[in-house]
Design an enzyme around this catalytic site. Sequence first.
Site, PDB file in Angstrom:
ATOM      1  N   LYS A  16       3.914 -17.457 -27.102  1.00 29.13           N
ATOM      2  CA  LYS A  16       2.493 -17.766 -26.889  1.00 29.13           C
ATOM      3  C   LYS A  16       2.237 -18.242 -25.454  1.00 29.13           C
ATOM      4  O   LYS A  16       1.311 -17.787 -24.796  1.00 29.13           O
ATOM      5  CB  LYS A  16       2.013 -18.855 -27.875  1.00 29.13           C
ATOM      6  CG  LYS A  16       2.181 -18.483 -29.346  1.00 29.13           C
ATOM      7  CD  LYS A  16       1.551 -19.513 -30.275  1.00 29.13           C
ATOM      8  CE  LYS A  16       2.216 -20.867 -30.230  1.00 29.13           C
ATOM      9  NZ  LYS A  16       3.617 -20.865 -30.736  1.00 29.13           N
ATOM     10  N   ARG A  91      -3.551 -25.489 -35.267  1.00 34.33           N
ATOM     11  CA  ARG A  91      -2.265 -25.463 -35.968  1.00 34.33           C
ATOM     12  C   ARG A  91      -2.405 -25.958 -37.397  1.00 34.33           C
ATOM     13  O   ARG A  91      -1.415 -25.964 -38.129  1.00 34.33           O
ATOM     14  CB  ARG A  91      -1.282 -26.359 -35.246  1.00 34.33           C
ATOM     15  CG  ARG A  91      -0.308 -25.632 -34.306  1.00 34.33           C
ATOM     16  CD  ARG A  91       0.563 -26.679 -33.672  1.00 34.33           C
ATOM     17  NE  ARG A  91       1.820 -26.261 -33.179  1.00 34.33           N
ATOM     18  CZ  ARG A  91       2.092 -26.015 -31.890  1.00 34.33           C
ATOM     19  NH1 ARG A  91       1.139 -26.054 -30.998  1.00 34.33           N
ATOM     20  NH2 ARG A  91       3.308 -25.723 -31.517  1.00 34.33           N
ATOM     21  N   ARG A 130      15.289 -21.866 -23.662  1.00 42.36           N
ATOM     22  CA  ARG A 130      14.013 -21.970 -22.932  1.00 42.36           C
ATOM     23  C   ARG A 130      14.050 -23.064 -21.867  1.00 42.36           C
ATOM     24  O   ARG A 130      14.588 -24.140 -22.078  1.00 42.36           O
ATOM     25  CB  ARG A 130      12.889 -22.252 -23.927  1.00 42.36           C
ATOM     26  CG  ARG A 130      11.544 -22.530 -23.236  1.00 42.36           C
ATOM     27  CD  ARG A 130      10.389 -22.280 -24.120  1.00 42.36           C
ATOM     28  NE  ARG A 130      10.245 -23.259 -25.189  1.00 42.36           N
ATOM     29  CZ  ARG A 130       9.265 -23.222 -26.080  1.00 42.36           C
ATOM     30  NH1 ARG A 130       8.366 -22.250 -26.036  1.00 42.36           N
ATOM     31  NH2 ARG A 130       9.187 -24.131 -27.025  1.00 42.36           N
ATOM     32  N   ARG A 163      12.674 -28.750 -22.726  1.00 42.19           N
ATOM     33  CA  ARG A 163      11.830 -29.622 -23.544  1.00 42.19           C
ATOM     34  C   ARG A 163      12.703 -30.396 -24.532  1.00 42.19           C
ATOM     35  O   ARG A 163      13.604 -29.829 -25.131  1.00 42.19           O
ATOM     36  CB  ARG A 163      10.803 -28.779 -24.301  1.00 42.19           C
ATOM     37  CG  ARG A 163       9.679 -28.296 -23.407  1.00 42.19           C
ATOM     38  CD  ARG A 163       8.803 -27.292 -24.083  1.00 42.19           C
ATOM     39  NE  ARG A 163       8.464 -27.630 -25.467  1.00 42.19           N
ATOM     40  CZ  ARG A 163       7.575 -26.967 -26.184  1.00 42.19           C
ATOM     41  NH1 ARG A 163       6.937 -25.935 -25.663  1.00 42.19           N
ATOM     42  NH2 ARG A 163       7.323 -27.316 -27.415  1.00 42.19           N
ATOM     43  N   ARG A 174      10.236 -28.320 -36.592  1.00 39.67           N
ATOM     44  CA  ARG A 174       9.070 -27.615 -36.030  1.00 39.67           C
ATOM     45  C   ARG A 174       8.791 -26.328 -36.785  1.00 39.67           C
ATOM     46  O   ARG A 174       7.634 -25.979 -37.029  1.00 39.67           O
ATOM     47  CB  ARG A 174       9.308 -27.314 -34.546  1.00 39.67           C
ATOM     48  CG  ARG A 174       9.242 -28.581 -33.706  1.00 39.67           C
ATOM     49  CD  ARG A 174       9.780 -28.359 -32.311  1.00 39.67           C
ATOM     50  NE  ARG A 174       8.982 -27.427 -31.553  1.00 39.67           N
ATOM     51  CZ  ARG A 174       9.463 -26.686 -30.554  1.00 39.67           C
ATOM     52  NH1 ARG A 174      10.732 -26.769 -30.218  1.00 39.67           N
ATOM     53  NH2 ARG A 174       8.665 -25.875 -29.908  1.00 39.67           N
TER      54      ARG A 174
HETATM   55  P1  AMP Z   1       3.967 -26.493 -28.148  1.00 45.26           P
HETATM   56  O1  AMP Z   1       4.170 -26.657 -26.680  1.00 45.26           O
HETATM   57  O2  AMP Z   1       2.740 -25.700 -28.475  1.00 45.26           O
HETATM   58  O3  AMP Z   1       5.186 -25.990 -28.863  1.00 45.26           O
HETATM   59  O4  AMP Z   1       3.693 -27.960 -28.730  1.00 45.26           O
HETATM   60  C1  AMP Z   1       4.671 -28.973 -28.619  1.00 45.26           C
HETATM   61  C2  AMP Z   1       4.397 -30.080 -29.605  1.00 45.26           C
HETATM   62  O5  AMP Z   1       3.131 -30.667 -29.320  1.00 45.26           O
HETATM   63  C3  AMP Z   1       4.306 -29.656 -31.066  1.00 45.26           C
HETATM   64  O6  AMP Z   1       5.569 -29.581 -31.704  1.00 45.26           O
HETATM   65  C4  AMP Z   1       3.451 -30.772 -31.651  1.00 45.26           C
HETATM   66  O7  AMP Z   1       4.185 -31.955 -31.815  1.00 45.26           O
HETATM   67  C5  AMP Z   1       2.448 -31.001 -30.525  1.00 45.26           C
HETATM   68  N1  AMP Z   1       1.268 -30.124 -30.644  1.00 45.26           N
HETATM   69  C6  AMP Z   1       0.878 -29.115 -29.808  1.00 45.26           C
HETATM   70  N2  AMP Z   1      -0.250 -28.525 -30.235  1.00 45.26           N
HETATM   71  C7  AMP Z   1      -0.581 -29.175 -31.391  1.00 45.26           C
HETATM   72  C8  AMP Z   1      -1.626 -29.020 -32.323  1.00 45.26           C
HETATM   73  N3  AMP Z   1      -2.576 -28.085 -32.170  1.00 45.26           N
HETATM   74  N4  AMP Z   1      -1.651 -29.862 -33.391  1.00 45.26           N
HETATM   75  C9  AMP Z   1      -0.719 -30.815 -33.569  1.00 45.26           C
HETATM   76  N5  AMP Z   1       0.314 -31.001 -32.737  1.00 45.26           N
HETATM   77  C10 AMP Z   1       0.389 -30.185 -31.646  1.00 45.26           C
END
Ligand code: AMP
Length: 216
Positions: A16, A91, A130, A163, A174
Amino acid sequence: MEGIKLILLGPPGAGKGTIANMLRTERGMVALSTGDMLREEVKNRTQSGRKAAEYMNAGKLVPDETVISILKNRIKEIPPNTGFVLDGFPRTAAQAEALEDIFRELGVSLDFVLNLEVPRDVVLQRLSGRRQCSGCGEIYHLKNMPSAREGICDKCGGALFQRNDDREDTVETRLTAYERQTAPLIEFYANRGILRAIKADVGPAETFNEVKKQIL
Ligand code: AMP
Protein backbone atom coordinates in the site's frame (compact mmCIF):
# COMPACT_ATOMS: atom_id res chain seq x y z
CA MET A 1 -7.63 11.07 -13.45
CA GLU A 2 -7.23 14.42 -11.79
CA GLY A 3 -9.06 14.72 -8.53
CA ILE A 4 -9.50 10.98 -8.15
CA LYS A 5 -10.10 9.75 -4.58
CA LEU A 6 -8.82 6.31 -3.65
CA ILE A 7 -8.48 3.97 -0.71
CA LEU A 8 -5.83 1.25 -0.65
CA LEU A 9 -6.89 -1.88 1.23
CA GLY A 10 -4.83 -4.96 1.91
CA PRO A 11 -2.83 -6.68 4.65
CA PRO A 12 0.41 -5.27 6.06
CA GLY A 13 3.12 -5.82 3.46
CA ALA A 14 0.69 -5.78 0.52
CA GLY A 15 2.47 -2.74 -0.95
CA LYS A 16 0.00 0.00 0.00
CA GLY A 17 2.74 2.45 0.98
CA THR A 18 4.79 1.76 -2.14
CA ILE A 19 1.80 2.24 -4.47
CA ALA A 20 0.71 5.38 -2.57
CA ASN A 21 4.21 6.83 -3.01
CA MET A 22 4.10 6.01 -6.75
CA LEU A 23 0.72 7.72 -7.12
CA ARG A 24 2.20 10.75 -5.39
CA THR A 25 5.38 11.00 -7.47
CA GLU A 26 3.93 9.96 -10.82
CA ARG A 27 0.42 11.41 -10.58
CA GLY A 28 0.77 14.27 -8.14
CA MET A 29 -1.80 12.80 -5.79
CA VAL A 30 -1.72 13.57 -2.08
CA ALA A 31 -0.84 10.34 -0.24
CA LEU A 32 -2.09 10.09 3.33
CA SER A 33 -0.74 7.22 5.43
CA THR A 34 -2.19 6.99 8.92
CA GLY A 35 0.75 4.73 9.87
CA ASP A 36 3.24 7.46 8.85
CA MET A 37 1.14 10.11 10.65
CA LEU A 38 1.11 8.03 13.82
CA ARG A 39 4.86 7.34 13.63
CA GLU A 40 5.37 11.12 13.32
CA GLU A 41 3.23 11.69 16.43
CA VAL A 42 5.27 9.05 18.27
CA LYS A 43 8.54 10.67 17.17
CA ASN A 44 7.34 14.10 18.34
CA ARG A 45 6.14 12.61 21.64
CA THR A 46 2.74 14.27 21.39
CA GLN A 47 -0.05 13.16 23.70
CA SER A 48 -1.72 11.03 21.01
CA GLY A 49 1.71 9.72 19.96
CA ARG A 50 2.49 8.47 23.44
CA LYS A 51 -0.85 6.67 23.64
CA ALA A 52 -0.59 5.26 20.11
CA ALA A 53 2.93 3.85 20.60
CA GLU A 54 1.75 1.18 23.03
CA TYR A 55 -0.73 -0.19 20.52
CA MET A 56 1.62 0.10 17.56
CA ASN A 57 4.51 -1.66 19.27
CA ALA A 58 2.15 -4.48 20.23
CA GLY A 59 0.91 -4.77 16.63
CA LYS A 60 -2.61 -3.74 17.62
CA LEU A 61 -4.81 -1.12 16.03
CA VAL A 62 -4.76 2.34 17.62
CA PRO A 63 -8.22 3.30 18.97
CA ASP A 64 -10.60 4.62 16.32
CA GLU A 65 -11.17 8.06 17.84
CA THR A 66 -7.43 8.87 17.82
CA VAL A 67 -6.88 7.81 14.21
CA ILE A 68 -10.10 9.37 12.94
CA SER A 69 -9.30 12.77 14.43
CA ILE A 70 -5.73 12.77 13.04
CA LEU A 71 -6.93 11.73 9.58
CA LYS A 72 -9.80 14.21 9.55
CA ASN A 73 -7.47 17.15 10.22
CA ARG A 74 -5.17 16.10 7.38
CA ILE A 75 -7.91 15.47 4.81
CA LYS A 76 -9.28 18.94 5.45
CA GLU A 77 -5.94 20.49 4.44
CA ILE A 78 -6.04 19.00 0.93
CA PRO A 79 -6.80 21.69 -1.66
CA PRO A 80 -10.16 21.23 -3.46
CA ASN A 81 -10.10 19.13 -6.66
CA THR A 82 -6.82 17.50 -5.69
CA GLY A 83 -6.71 13.73 -5.94
CA PHE A 84 -5.75 11.77 -2.88
CA VAL A 85 -5.05 8.23 -1.78
CA LEU A 86 -5.61 6.86 1.71
CA ASP A 87 -3.07 4.25 2.75
CA GLY A 88 -3.96 2.28 5.88
CA PHE A 89 -7.28 3.99 6.57
CA PRO A 90 -10.00 2.90 7.16
CA ARG A 91 -9.05 -0.25 9.08
CA THR A 92 -12.29 -0.85 11.01
CA ALA A 93 -16.02 -0.60 10.29
CA ALA A 94 -16.25 2.42 12.62
CA GLN A 95 -13.50 4.18 10.65
CA ALA A 96 -15.25 3.44 7.35
CA GLU A 97 -18.47 4.95 8.73
CA ALA A 98 -16.59 8.00 10.03
CA LEU A 99 -14.95 8.45 6.63
CA GLU A 100 -18.36 8.55 4.94
CA ASP A 101 -19.32 11.39 7.31
CA ILE A 102 -16.06 13.25 6.61
CA PHE A 103 -16.55 12.94 2.84
CA ARG A 104 -20.16 14.09 3.15
CA GLU A 105 -19.05 17.11 5.17
CA LEU A 106 -16.39 18.01 2.59
CA GLY A 107 -18.64 17.31 -0.40
CA VAL A 108 -16.17 14.72 -1.71
CA SER A 109 -16.98 11.31 -3.17
CA LEU A 110 -14.86 8.21 -3.18
CA ASP A 111 -14.00 6.83 -6.63
CA PHE A 112 -12.35 3.46 -5.96
CA VAL A 113 -11.17 1.13 -3.24
CA LEU A 114 -8.24 -0.92 -4.50
CA ASN A 115 -7.78 -4.19 -2.69
CA LEU A 116 -4.16 -5.34 -2.95
CA GLU A 117 -4.24 -9.14 -2.84
CA VAL A 118 -1.12 -10.92 -1.61
CA PRO A 119 -0.72 -14.44 -0.15
CA ARG A 120 0.48 -14.78 3.43
CA ASP A 121 3.96 -16.19 2.65
CA VAL A 122 4.72 -13.20 0.42
CA VAL A 123 3.54 -10.80 3.14
CA LEU A 124 5.86 -12.42 5.70
CA GLN A 125 8.84 -12.30 3.36
CA ARG A 126 8.18 -8.63 2.52
CA LEU A 127 7.76 -7.48 6.11
CA SER A 128 10.92 -9.17 7.36
CA GLY A 129 13.11 -7.34 4.82
CA ARG A 130 11.30 -4.00 4.73
CA ARG A 131 13.21 -0.79 5.37
CA GLN A 132 11.86 2.77 5.26
CA CYS A 133 13.47 6.19 4.85
CA SER A 134 13.32 8.34 7.97
CA GLY A 135 13.43 11.45 5.77
CA CYS A 136 10.94 11.03 2.91
CA GLY A 137 9.10 7.79 3.73
CA GLU A 138 10.34 5.89 0.65
CA ILE A 139 10.05 2.12 1.13
CA TYR A 140 12.77 -0.44 0.33
CA HIS A 141 13.35 -4.16 0.77
CA LEU A 142 16.74 -5.69 1.57
CA LYS A 143 16.37 -8.24 -1.26
CA ASN A 144 13.50 -7.18 -3.55
CA MET A 145 14.15 -3.42 -3.69
CA PRO A 146 17.52 -2.58 -2.10
CA SER A 147 18.78 1.00 -2.01
CA ALA A 148 21.94 1.68 -4.03
CA ARG A 149 23.94 2.37 -0.87
CA GLU A 150 23.11 0.20 2.10
CA GLY A 151 21.05 1.98 4.76
CA ILE A 152 20.74 5.21 2.73
CA CYS A 153 17.74 6.46 0.76
CA ASP A 154 18.29 6.83 -3.02
CA LYS A 155 15.82 9.71 -3.20
CA CYS A 156 16.84 11.99 -0.33
CA GLY A 157 19.94 10.51 1.33
CA GLY A 158 18.01 9.93 4.59
CA ALA A 159 18.80 7.01 6.90
CA LEU A 160 16.79 3.83 6.41
CA PHE A 161 15.26 2.13 9.45
CA GLN A 162 13.42 -1.09 10.25
CA ARG A 163 10.00 -0.48 11.77
CA ASN A 164 9.63 -1.82 15.32
CA ASP A 165 6.44 -3.58 14.36
CA ASP A 166 8.02 -5.40 11.40
CA ARG A 167 9.81 -7.70 13.82
CA GLU A 168 8.62 -11.29 13.74
CA ASP A 169 6.84 -11.39 17.12
CA THR A 170 4.58 -8.43 16.24
CA VAL A 171 3.76 -9.42 12.69
CA GLU A 172 1.41 -12.27 13.67
CA THR A 173 -0.67 -9.89 15.83
CA ARG A 174 -0.87 -7.40 12.98
CA LEU A 175 -2.05 -10.04 10.53
CA THR A 176 -4.72 -11.20 12.98
CA ALA A 177 -5.88 -7.59 13.47
CA TYR A 178 -6.08 -7.27 9.69
CA GLU A 179 -8.10 -10.46 9.27
CA ARG A 180 -10.54 -9.72 12.10
CA GLN A 181 -10.98 -5.96 11.89
CA THR A 182 -10.01 -4.80 8.40
CA ALA A 183 -10.79 -7.64 5.96
CA PRO A 184 -14.58 -7.24 6.50
CA LEU A 185 -14.28 -3.84 4.77
CA ILE A 186 -13.69 -5.66 1.47
CA GLU A 187 -17.34 -6.66 1.45
CA PHE A 188 -18.45 -3.25 2.71
CA TYR A 189 -16.92 -1.57 -0.36
CA ALA A 190 -17.82 -4.38 -2.76
CA ASN A 191 -21.46 -3.74 -1.82
CA ARG A 192 -20.99 -0.11 -2.84
CA GLY A 193 -19.69 -1.23 -6.24
CA ILE A 194 -16.35 0.59 -5.98
CA LEU A 195 -14.04 -2.27 -4.99
CA ARG A 196 -11.34 -3.31 -7.49
CA ALA A 197 -9.11 -6.34 -6.92
CA ILE A 198 -5.40 -5.89 -7.69
CA LYS A 199 -3.08 -8.87 -7.93
CA ALA A 200 -0.21 -7.51 -5.87
CA ASP A 201 2.14 -10.49 -5.38
CA VAL A 202 4.32 -9.15 -8.20
CA GLY A 203 6.82 -6.27 -8.32
CA PRO A 204 5.87 -2.62 -7.74
CA ALA A 205 5.96 -1.63 -11.44
CA GLU A 206 3.63 -4.44 -12.46
CA THR A 207 1.27 -3.76 -9.56
CA PHE A 208 1.26 -0.07 -10.44
CA ASN A 209 0.36 -0.88 -14.07
CA GLU A 210 -2.60 -2.89 -12.82
CA VAL A 211 -3.64 0.02 -10.60
CA LYS A 212 -3.49 2.44 -13.54
CA LYS A 213 -5.65 0.12 -15.66
CA GLN A 214 -8.27 -0.13 -12.92
CA ILE A 215 -8.61 3.58 -12.23
CA LEU A 216 -8.65 4.92 -15.79
P1 AMP B 1 0.93 0.92 8.84
O1 AMP B 1 2.12 1.79 8.61
O2 AMP B 1 -0.23 1.30 7.99
O3 AMP B 1 1.25 -0.55 8.77
O4 AMP B 1 0.46 1.19 10.35
C1 AMP B 1 1.32 0.91 11.43
C2 AMP B 1 0.54 0.80 12.72
O5 AMP B 1 -0.11 2.04 12.98
C3 AMP B 1 -0.59 -0.23 12.72
O6 AMP B 1 -0.15 -1.54 13.03
C4 AMP B 1 -1.51 0.33 13.80
O7 AMP B 1 -1.00 0.09 15.08
C5 AMP B 1 -1.41 1.83 13.53
N1 AMP B 1 -2.40 2.28 12.54
C6 AMP B 1 -2.18 2.78 11.29
N2 AMP B 1 -3.33 3.09 10.67
C7 AMP B 1 -4.32 2.76 11.56
C8 AMP B 1 -5.73 2.82 11.50
N3 AMP B 1 -6.38 3.28 10.42
N4 AMP B 1 -6.42 2.41 12.60
C9 AMP B 1 -5.80 1.95 13.70
N5 AMP B 1 -4.47 1.84 13.81
C10 AMP B 1 -3.72 2.25 12.74
